[in-house]
Motif scaffolding. Structure first.
Motif, PDB file in Angstrom:
ATOM      1  N   ILE A   1       0.844  -1.198   0.000  1.00 47.90           N
ATOM      2  CA  ILE A   1       0.000   0.000   0.000  1.00 47.90           C
ATOM      3  C   ILE A   1       0.876   1.243   0.000  1.00 47.90           C
ATOM      4  O   ILE A   1       0.591   2.231  -0.672  1.00 47.90           O
ATOM      5  N   ASP A   2       1.950   1.199   0.769  1.00 50.91           N
ATOM      6  CA  ASP A   2       2.914   2.298   0.805  1.00 50.91           C
ATOM      7  C   ASP A   2       4.262   1.727   1.235  1.00 50.91           C
ATOM      8  O   ASP A   2       4.406   0.518   1.442  1.00 50.91           O
ATOM      9  N   THR A   3       5.254   2.593   1.368  1.00 53.63           N
ATOM     10  CA  THR A   3       6.602   2.134   1.744  1.00 53.63           C
ATOM     11  C   THR A   3       6.973   2.571   3.161  1.00 53.63           C
ATOM     12  O   THR A   3       8.147   2.643   3.506  1.00 53.63           O
ATOM     13  N   SER A   4       5.982   2.859   3.995  1.00 53.92           N
ATOM     14  CA  SER A   4       6.260   3.236   5.376  1.00 53.92           C
ATOM     15  C   SER A   4       6.881   2.056   6.121  1.00 53.92           C
ATOM     16  O   SER A   4       6.466   0.901   5.948  1.00 53.92           O
ATOM     17  N   THR A   5       7.890   2.338   6.926  1.00 55.55           N
ATOM     18  CA  THR A   5       8.548   1.273   7.696  1.00 55.55           C
ATOM     19  C   THR A   5       8.308   1.430   9.202  1.00 55.55           C
ATOM     20  O   THR A   5       8.974   0.794  10.010  1.00 55.55           O
ATOM     21  N   THR A   6       7.350   2.255   9.573  1.00 54.23           N
ATOM     22  CA  THR A   6       7.075   2.493  10.990  1.00 54.23           C
ATOM     23  C   THR A   6       6.670   1.213  11.720  1.00 54.23           C
ATOM     24  O   THR A   6       7.057   0.982  12.873  1.00 54.23           O
ATOM     25  N   ASP A   7       5.906   0.367  11.040  1.00 51.19           N
ATOM     26  CA  ASP A   7       5.442  -0.876  11.669  1.00 51.19           C
ATOM     27  C   ASP A   7       6.216  -2.096  11.182  1.00 51.19           C
ATOM     28  O   ASP A   7       5.822  -3.231  11.482  1.00 51.19           O
ATOM     29  N   SER A   8       7.286  -1.883  10.454  1.00 47.47           N
ATOM     30  CA  SER A   8       8.066  -3.014   9.930  1.00 47.47           C
ATOM     31  C   SER A   8       8.600  -3.871  11.080  1.00 47.47           C
ATOM     32  O   SER A   8       9.127  -3.362  12.064  1.00 47.47           O
ATOM     33  N   GLY A   9       8.469  -5.159  10.933  1.00 45.28           N
ATOM     34  CA  GLY A   9       8.876  -6.080  11.985  1.00 45.28           C
ATOM     35  C   GLY A   9       7.756  -6.337  12.970  1.00 45.28           C
ATOM     36  O   GLY A   9       7.444  -7.491  13.286  1.00 45.28           O
ATOM     37  N   PHE A  10       7.117  -5.287  13.441  1.00 41.20           N
ATOM     38  CA  PHE A  10       6.019  -5.446  14.399  1.00 41.20           C
ATOM     39  C   PHE A  10       4.832  -6.160  13.754  1.00 41.20           C
ATOM     40  O   PHE A  10       4.182  -6.994  14.384  1.00 41.20           O
ATOM     41  N   ALA A  11       4.547  -5.817  12.508  1.00 38.18           N
ATOM     42  CA  ALA A  11       3.426  -6.463  11.812  1.00 38.18           C
ATOM     43  C   ALA A  11       3.671  -7.964  11.672  1.00 38.18           C
ATOM     44  O   ALA A  11       2.743  -8.773  11.802  1.00 38.18           O
ATOM     45  N   SER A  12       4.920  -8.345  11.405  1.00 36.79           N
ATOM     46  CA  SER A  12       5.256  -9.770  11.270  1.00 36.79           C
ATOM     47  C   SER A  12       5.093 -10.506  12.594  1.00 36.79           C
ATOM     48  O   SER A  12       4.755 -11.693  12.622  1.00 36.79           O
ATOM     49  N   LEU A  13       5.338  -9.807  13.692  1.00 42.16           N
ATOM     50  CA  LEU A  13       5.244 -10.443  15.008  1.00 42.16           C
ATOM     51  C   LEU A  13       3.808 -10.800  15.392  1.00 42.16           C
ATOM     52  O   LEU A  13       3.595 -11.613  16.294  1.00 42.16           O
ATOM     53  N   ILE A  14       2.842 -10.201  14.724  1.00 42.38           N
ATOM     54  CA  ILE A  14       1.444 -10.571  14.995  1.00 42.38           C
ATOM     55  C   ILE A  14       1.238 -12.053  14.706  1.00 42.38           C
ATOM     56  O   ILE A  14       0.541 -12.761  15.438  1.00 42.38           O
ATOM     57  N   LEU A  15       1.886 -12.547  13.635  1.00 44.17           N
ATOM     58  CA  LEU A  15       1.743 -13.960  13.282  1.00 44.17           C
ATOM     59  C   LEU A  15       2.562 -14.875  14.188  1.00 44.17           C
ATOM     60  O   LEU A  15       2.388 -16.092  14.151  1.00 44.17           O
ATOM     61  N   ALA A  16       3.459 -14.296  14.978  1.00 44.51           N
ATOM     62  CA  ALA A  16       4.185 -15.113  15.956  1.00 44.51           C
ATOM     63  C   ALA A  16       3.225 -15.680  16.992  1.00 44.51           C
ATOM     64  O   ALA A  16       3.554 -16.648  17.690  1.00 44.51           O
ATOM     65  N   GLN A  17       2.037 -15.079  17.096  1.00 45.49           N
ATOM     66  CA  GLN A  17       1.018 -15.598  18.022  1.00 45.49           C
ATOM     67  C   GLN A  17       0.776 -17.089  17.814  1.00 45.49           C
ATOM     68  O   GLN A  17       0.481 -17.807  18.767  1.00 45.49           O
ATOM     69  N   ILE A  18       0.903 -17.545  16.566  1.00 45.91           N
ATOM     70  CA  ILE A  18       0.619 -18.954  16.271  1.00 45.91           C
ATOM     71  C   ILE A  18       1.518 -19.864  17.101  1.00 45.91           C
ATOM     72  O   ILE A  18       1.065 -20.835  17.701  1.00 45.91           O
ATOM     73  N   GLY A  19       2.816 -19.545  17.139  1.00 39.52           N
ATOM     74  CA  GLY A  19       3.741 -20.356  17.913  1.00 39.52           C
ATOM     75  C   GLY A  19       3.432 -20.344  19.391  1.00 39.52           C
ATOM     76  O   GLY A  19       3.520 -21.375  20.076  1.00 39.52           O
ATOM     77  N   PHE A  20       3.025 -19.195  19.909  1.00 44.06           N
ATOM     78  CA  PHE A  20       2.720 -19.080  21.330  1.00 44.06           C
ATOM     79  C   PHE A  20       1.402 -19.763  21.676  1.00 44.06           C
ATOM     80  O   PHE A  20       1.260 -20.319  22.767  1.00 44.06           O
TER      81      PHE A  20
ATOM     82  N   ALA B   1      15.433  -7.050  14.794  1.00 43.91           N
ATOM     83  CA  ALA B   1      16.828  -6.897  14.357  1.00 43.91           C
ATOM     84  C   ALA B   1      16.971  -7.261  12.882  1.00 43.91           C
ATOM     85  O   ALA B   1      17.642  -6.547  12.116  1.00 43.91           O
ATOM     86  N   ILE B   2      16.352  -8.347  12.470  1.00 40.63           N
ATOM     87  CA  ILE B   2      16.420  -8.767  11.065  1.00 40.63           C
ATOM     88  C   ILE B   2      15.718  -7.748  10.169  1.00 40.63           C
ATOM     89  O   ILE B   2      16.206  -7.407   9.089  1.00 40.63           O
ATOM     90  N   SER B   3      14.571  -7.254  10.623  1.00 42.39           N
ATOM     91  CA  SER B   3      13.831  -6.261   9.843  1.00 42.39           C
ATOM     92  C   SER B   3      14.665  -4.999   9.624  1.00 42.39           C
ATOM     93  O   SER B   3      14.776  -4.492   8.505  1.00 42.39           O
ATOM     94  N   ARG B   4      15.275  -4.483  10.690  1.00 36.67           N
ATOM     95  CA  ARG B   4      16.051  -3.249  10.595  1.00 36.67           C
ATOM     96  C   ARG B   4      17.336  -3.459   9.791  1.00 36.67           C
ATOM     97  O   ARG B   4      17.778  -2.583   9.057  1.00 36.67           O
ATOM     98  N   TRP B   5      17.919  -4.639   9.938  1.00 39.89           N
ATOM     99  CA  TRP B   5      19.116  -4.959   9.134  1.00 39.89           C
ATOM    100  C   TRP B   5      18.769  -5.012   7.652  1.00 39.89           C
ATOM    101  O   TRP B   5      19.498  -4.471   6.812  1.00 39.89           O
ATOM    102  N   ALA B   6      17.647  -5.659   7.324  1.00 45.74           N
ATOM    103  CA  ALA B   6      17.259  -5.794   5.914  1.00 45.74           C
ATOM    104  C   ALA B   6      16.839  -4.449   5.321  1.00 45.74           C
ATOM    105  O   ALA B   6      17.078  -4.190   4.131  1.00 45.74           O
TER     106      ALA B   6
ATOM    107  N   LEU C   1      16.555   2.609   5.293  1.00 42.14           N
ATOM    108  CA  LEU C   1      15.114   2.865   5.183  1.00 42.14           C
ATOM    109  C   LEU C   1      14.376   2.638   6.512  1.00 42.14           C
ATOM    110  O   LEU C   1      13.218   3.026   6.645  1.00 42.14           O
ATOM    111  N   ALA C   2      15.042   2.008   7.475  1.00 42.03           N
ATOM    112  CA  ALA C   2      14.402   1.726   8.766  1.00 42.03           C
ATOM    113  C   ALA C   2      14.070   3.027   9.483  1.00 42.03           C
ATOM    114  O   ALA C   2      14.866   3.957   9.528  1.00 42.03           O
ATOM    115  N   THR C   3      12.878   3.088  10.049  1.00 43.33           N
ATOM    116  CA  THR C   3      12.435   4.277  10.786  1.00 43.33           C
ATOM    117  C   THR C   3      13.089   4.320  12.163  1.00 43.33           C
ATOM    118  O   THR C   3      13.146   3.307  12.858  1.00 43.33           O
ATOM    119  N   ASP C   4      13.583   5.495  12.539  1.00 47.48           N
ATOM    120  CA  ASP C   4      14.143   5.679  13.877  1.00 47.48           C
ATOM    121  C   ASP C   4      12.979   5.858  14.858  1.00 47.48           C
ATOM    122  O   ASP C   4      12.311   6.891  14.854  1.00 47.48           O
TER     123      ASP C   4
END
Length: 276
Positions: A71-90, A153-158, A162-165
């Motif tokens: 939808i856009d190239t905002s990185t404010t939620d990068s990494g955090f959005a992926s962690l929502i699916l980590a719920q499956i493991g928990f 860490a992986i998200s910000r490295w990749a 472009l990673a948001t401070d």
């Protein structure tokens, strides 16, 4: 000594009926269940891989000007959005912790339930369940911290430059996602104990966290749905959410803590009543 349990786990009977012995036994059971390693894989590897893929897509979109599926190239939620699916493991970890008690042994050992073995090692049902939940809570917290740290860490490295401070907000947002993952673990354990099995609990919670969010659909009907554990905590770490009138992050954290306490109390009471 040690007593074999179904699924490859071991139960430590040494230490008597005291809490220390019960904690050791429950930790050994949880860590030697083969399904626990699946939970760790889903909690650690899946969100990290998704974060890397998302970062790759964002970099490609910025470099080529082609947004593609983004939808856009905002990185404010990068990494955090992926962690929502980590719920499956928990969810898998929480369900396994309590539902494994009702799994049957192999035919060779009489097809008894693991609960029988657990009762032999630690006769006091309430103490056994409290020990189980303490071990689960601590394990989920450590795993949640590790999953959050590695994924971000992986998200910000990749993303690189472009990673948001995020500044000081980083730590509060990390606390929010860790709380979500821990809460869902304890809710999953409580639901599996209530249903006396893992299949239905696993199906409901995995579908809700990955495919069709029942709580999100309910939020379109009633504002009370915002107090569901997943919706209450999502706004504590996500800046872009479709939740109608989401809770303030601080309120969400309090609601999450209440869910943890409620899940623990419910699990212990259900277990004690069942053994009475």
């Amino acid at each position: 000594g040690r007593v074999s349990q179904p699924g490859g786990g071991l139960l430590c009977a040494r230490g008597g009926p005291g809490m220390r012995g019960a904690l050791r036994a429950e930790a050994l059971k949880l860590y030697t269940l083969p399904g626990s390693w699946l939970a760790v894989f889903l909690a650690m590897v899946v969100p990290a891989l998704l974060a890397w893929l998302d970062a790759f897509q964002v970099r490609h979109a910025v470099e080529t000007g082609d947004l593609g599926p983004l939808i856009d190239t905002s990185t404010t939620d990068s990494g955090f959005a992926s962690l929502i699916l980590a719920q499956i493991g928990f969810v898998v970890l929480g369900v396994l912790a309590t539902s494994s008690e009702y799994a049957r042994n192999a035919q060779a050992v009489g097809r008894g339930r693991q609960l029988t073995t657990s009762m032999t090692a630690v006769p006091q049902g309430t103490m056994r369940m409290v020990a189980k939940l303490v071990v689960l809570l601590l394990s989920a917290t450590v795993l949640a911290i590790a999953s959050t740290a590695s994924t971000l860490a992986i998200s910000r490295w990749a993303l690189g430059e472009l990673a948001t401070d995020l500044g000081g907000a980083l730590w509060s947002r990390c606390a929010g996602v860790v709380m979500l993952l821990v809460v869902m673990t304890m809710v999953a354990a409580a639901l599996a104990e209530l249903l006396r099995g893992g299949a239905l609990a696993l199906t409901l919670l995995i579908v809700n966290s990955s495919a069709v969010s029942f709580t999100f659909l309910l939020s379109k009907i009633t504002p009370l749905a915002r107090y569901a554990p997943d919706l209450a905590l999502t706004s504590s770490f996500m800046t872009d959410t479709d939740i109608p009138d989401p809770l303030e992050p601080a309120t969400g954290m309090l609601v999450g803590a209440a869910w943890v306490v409620g899940a623990i109390v419910l699990t212990v009471l259900v277990h004690a009543r069942r053994e009475a």
